[in-house]
Design a protein around this motif. Structure first.
Motif, mmCIF file in Angstrom:
data_model
loop_
_atom_site.group_PDB
_atom_site.id
_atom_site.type_symbol
_atom_site.label_atom_id
_atom_site.label_comp_id
_atom_site.label_asym_id
_atom_site.label_seq_id
_atom_site.Cartn_x
_atom_site.Cartn_y
_atom_site.Cartn_z
ATOM 1 N N GLU A 358 39.834 36.510 30.474
ATOM 2 C CA GLU A 358 41.088 36.168 31.154
ATOM 3 C C GLU A 358 41.005 34.841 31.910
ATOM 4 O OE1 GLU A 358 44.288 37.211 31.512
ATOM 5 O OE2 GLU A 358 43.760 38.338 29.702
ATOM 6 N N TRP A 359 39.867 34.627 32.575
ATOM 7 C CA TRP A 359 39.775 33.469 33.473
ATOM 8 C C TRP A 359 39.977 32.135 32.752
ATOM 9 C CZ3 TRP A 359 36.265 29.700 32.465
ATOM 10 C CH2 TRP A 359 35.142 30.028 31.699
ATOM 11 N N PHE A 361 42.095 31.238 30.516
ATOM 12 C CA PHE A 361 43.504 30.838 30.389
ATOM 13 C C PHE A 361 43.997 30.179 31.680
ATOM 14 C CE2 PHE A 361 42.961 34.353 27.339
ATOM 15 C CZ PHE A 361 43.325 33.686 26.181
ATOM 16 N N GLU A 362 43.508 30.685 32.808
ATOM 17 C CA GLU A 362 43.871 30.114 34.112
ATOM 18 C C GLU A 362 43.166 28.777 34.332
ATOM 19 O OE1 GLU A 362 45.048 32.137 37.250
ATOM 20 O OE2 GLU A 362 46.199 32.959 35.547
ATOM 21 N N PHE A 363 41.899 28.789 33.946
ATOM 22 C CA PHE A 363 41.022 27.662 34.261
ATOM 23 C C PHE A 363 41.369 26.404 33.466
ATOM 24 C CE2 PHE A 363 36.822 25.536 33.343
ATOM 25 C CZ PHE A 363 36.514 25.151 34.644
ATOM 26 N N ARG A 413 39.741 20.635 38.276
ATOM 27 C CA ARG A 413 39.168 21.883 38.806
ATOM 28 C C ARG A 413 38.090 21.594 39.850
ATOM 29 N NH1 ARG A 413 43.193 23.716 37.829
ATOM 30 N NH2 ARG A 413 43.831 24.805 35.931
ATOM 31 N N GLU A 416 36.957 24.508 42.140
ATOM 32 C CA GLU A 416 36.115 25.492 41.467
ATOM 33 C C GLU A 416 34.719 24.929 41.131
ATOM 34 O OE1 GLU A 416 39.206 24.779 40.705
ATOM 35 O OE2 GLU A 416 40.365 26.566 40.196
#
Ligand code: GLC
Length: 555
Positions: A358-359, A361-363, A413, A416
């Motif tokens: 999942e991550w 797609f956000e990242f 990013r 992060e």
């Protein structure tokens, strides 16, 4: 020929050769090899020269406009390189780095991993690690102190010739140690060395990266000093060939990437990086290119050069096509069909779209991309790894477009990947059930700590080098500012913990040498970007991907 004359002649030939080495383009180098081969046709095996001519087909020429840099040889590093705009931390760092020097029979041969008196457990942090010494070596080279680097290269070369065994099993001849330790006997006034090739290491993994770093460092030494005589010695030539023999050997592989056990590089514990980890693939690529520039033109050297060129072609194609991920590529994988058979398959490795975490797609920003952690049958490790991506930029495994796109991702990013302390070793951390399965419940690698999403100051030099190469020094400046807020005050920790890297690592050593050296290298490179030449290789147009997998890195 008398000694002095020989020295003089050798010097002259070194200078000729180093300007050849500036010529990064494989095609030009091969062209020179071809001309040499043709000149010596009467001595050489004819089919060999034809083979290298065959390899030349379809080669482009190097686009020199890509590099904004002067060569290091034009501007040799001098001892006053670190004298302008001195940040108070710089002098402290030099003192701390020098305190870590290890001597063998009165000659400096390396730096210990950490000089942490407060830590009860020394483990093996009192040893000279090959990978840890690289930033120390670069700092010394940039400061005009090459002797320690030369001694280190020769000492580790001697260790390579040792017989290496784990229990009753003998390791490959070319294996280089992860680390070595000098034992001083004050009574007999004798220094001896013990080395670890993986037989003492936690997990008993051989360090695949050591040999690659050794080759990369030999080139850095040669490039920075202009002294080609070291690389030309039969010992060094043999050392290079032994390493190459290990990694170019043929087996059951269907991919040009190098198959590895978990924990065989900087991440030296089980972290789910077995298979084809990006860190090793990028170092492999860079070491091949460095070895190519240093191999002599004798029969053996030529044979290896030809094998290198073939592997580089296949490796760069594979990496650029299958490891590259950006928005478009992610979207393509998301829509992959599975169970395709035969040559027409699009989803060659049968990656099941449901396995995309999942991550990602956000990242994944609209603008940005990176080389993923690993690709093997039905498995893509989508994690981002700092070292592999930075080395991909420095070695030009990444095309200029891809390099720029990796930097776009870091900017997009920033929170992060950089947060409060550059730079995350990997992103994101693995936790809960996945952590249990993947790390084997490793208490040192809990989420956002150590190798599992921890922040490692040593990576600052790699980030800085990548920033300079891609023409974004302001990013490096920002990262160095962050490091300067904390590193000295916190006594140069090995790593930081937390999503933002705000906490000194749970079990981090203090006075970790590569944190100190990494900072110095970053500072010196930013002050004088020509230093980049010793650790960077320009793009080789012949290795351009045949097809572009996506358009988002094609601005
Ligand atoms: C840790 C790191 C490794 C490093 C060593 C010495 O084991 O994971 O990369 O070389 O410490 O600093």
């Amino acid at each position: 020929m008398d000694g002095a004359k020989e020295y003089g002649l050798r010097n002259v030939s070194s200078h000729c050769s180093i300007s050849e080495m500036d010529d990064y383009d494989l095609s030009k180098l091969l062209e020179k090899r071809r001309i040499n081969t043709e000149r010596k046709r009467s001595f050489d095996d004819r089919s060999l020269s034809e083979l290298s001519i065959g390899l030349l087909r379809g080669l482009d020429h190097f686009d020199s406009s890509y590099s904004p840099l002067r060569s290091v040889v034009d501007s040799p590093a001098s001892s006053d390189q670190n004298s302008f705009e001195p940040h108070p931390m710089v002098a402290e760092a030099w003192d701390a780095l020098r305190r870590c020097t290890v001597f063998f029979r009165d000659h400096p041969v390396g730096t210990i991993a950490a000089y942490d008196h407060a830590s009860e457990e020394v483990l093996n942090y009192d040893q000279v690690f090959v990978r840890d010494f690289v930033p120390s070596a670069l700092a010394f080279l940039m400061n005009g102190e090459p002797d320690i680097v030369k001694n280190f290269l020769l000492k580790t070369l001697q260790l390579q010739s040792w017989e290496k065994k784990v229990d009753r099993f003998k390791l490959g001849e070319g294996a280089m140690p992860a680390s070595f330790k000098v034992l001083h006997d004050p009574v007999r006034k004798m220094d001896t060395i013990v080395a670890d090739f993986g037989e003492s290491a936690i997990g008993r993994v051989a360090p695949v990266d050591s040999g690659f770093w050794w080759i990369i460092l030999l080139r850095a030494y040669t490039k920075s000093t202009g002294d080609l005589t070291l690389a030309e010695t039969s010992e060094c030539q043999k050392g290079i060939r032994l390493i190459l023999t290990l990694c170019l050997s043929e087996g059951f592989d269907t991919f040009p990437t190098l198959l590895c056990a978990d924990g065989c590089s900087m991440i030296d514990r089980r972290m789910g990086i077995y298979g084809y980890p990006i860190e090793i693939q990028a170092l492999f690529f860079m070491a091949l290119r460095c070895a190519f520039t240093m191999l002599k033109h004798d029969a053996e050297g030529k044979e290896f050069a030809e094998r290198i060129v073939k592997r580089l072609h296949a490796l760069s194609y594979h990496m650029r096509s299958y490891f590259w991920l950006d928005f478009q590529q992610l979207n393509d994988i998301y829509r992959y069909k599975t169970e395709e058979y035969s040559h027409t398959a699009v989803n060659k490795f049968n990656v099941i779209p449901d396995s995309i975490p999942e991550w990602v797609f956000e990242f994944m920003p609209k603008r940005g991309g990176y080389f993923v952690g690993n690709v093997s049958p039905a498995r893509m490790d989508f994690r981002w790894f700092a070292l592999g991506n930075c080395i991909a930029i420095l070695s030009s495994l990444a095309t200029p477009d891809q390099s720029a796109t990796i930097m776009d991702l870091i900017e997009a990013r920033w929170e992060e990947l950089v947060g409060d302390m550059p730079l995350k070793i990997s992103y994101p951390a693995i936790e809960s059930h996945e952590w249990r399965i993947v790390t084997g419940c490793d208490p040192k690698n809990t989420r956002w700590s150590y190798h599992n999403g921890g922040s490692w100051p040593v990576l600052l030099w790699l980030l800085t080098a990548a920033c300079i190469k891609t023409g974004r020094p302001q990013i490096a400046r920002r990262a160095i500012d962050l490091a300067e807020n904390r590193l000295l005050k916190d006594n140069w920790p090995e790593y930081y913990d937390g999503k933002l890297g705000r906490f000194i690592g749970k079990q981090a050593r203090k006075y970790q040498t590569w944190s100190i050296a990494g900072y110095l290298v970053a500072k010196m490179m930013l002050e004088d970007p020509s230093h980049l030449g010793m650790i960077s290789l320009e793009e080789d147009k012949q290795m351009k991907p045949v097809m572009k997998r996506s358009s988002s890195w094609n601005f």
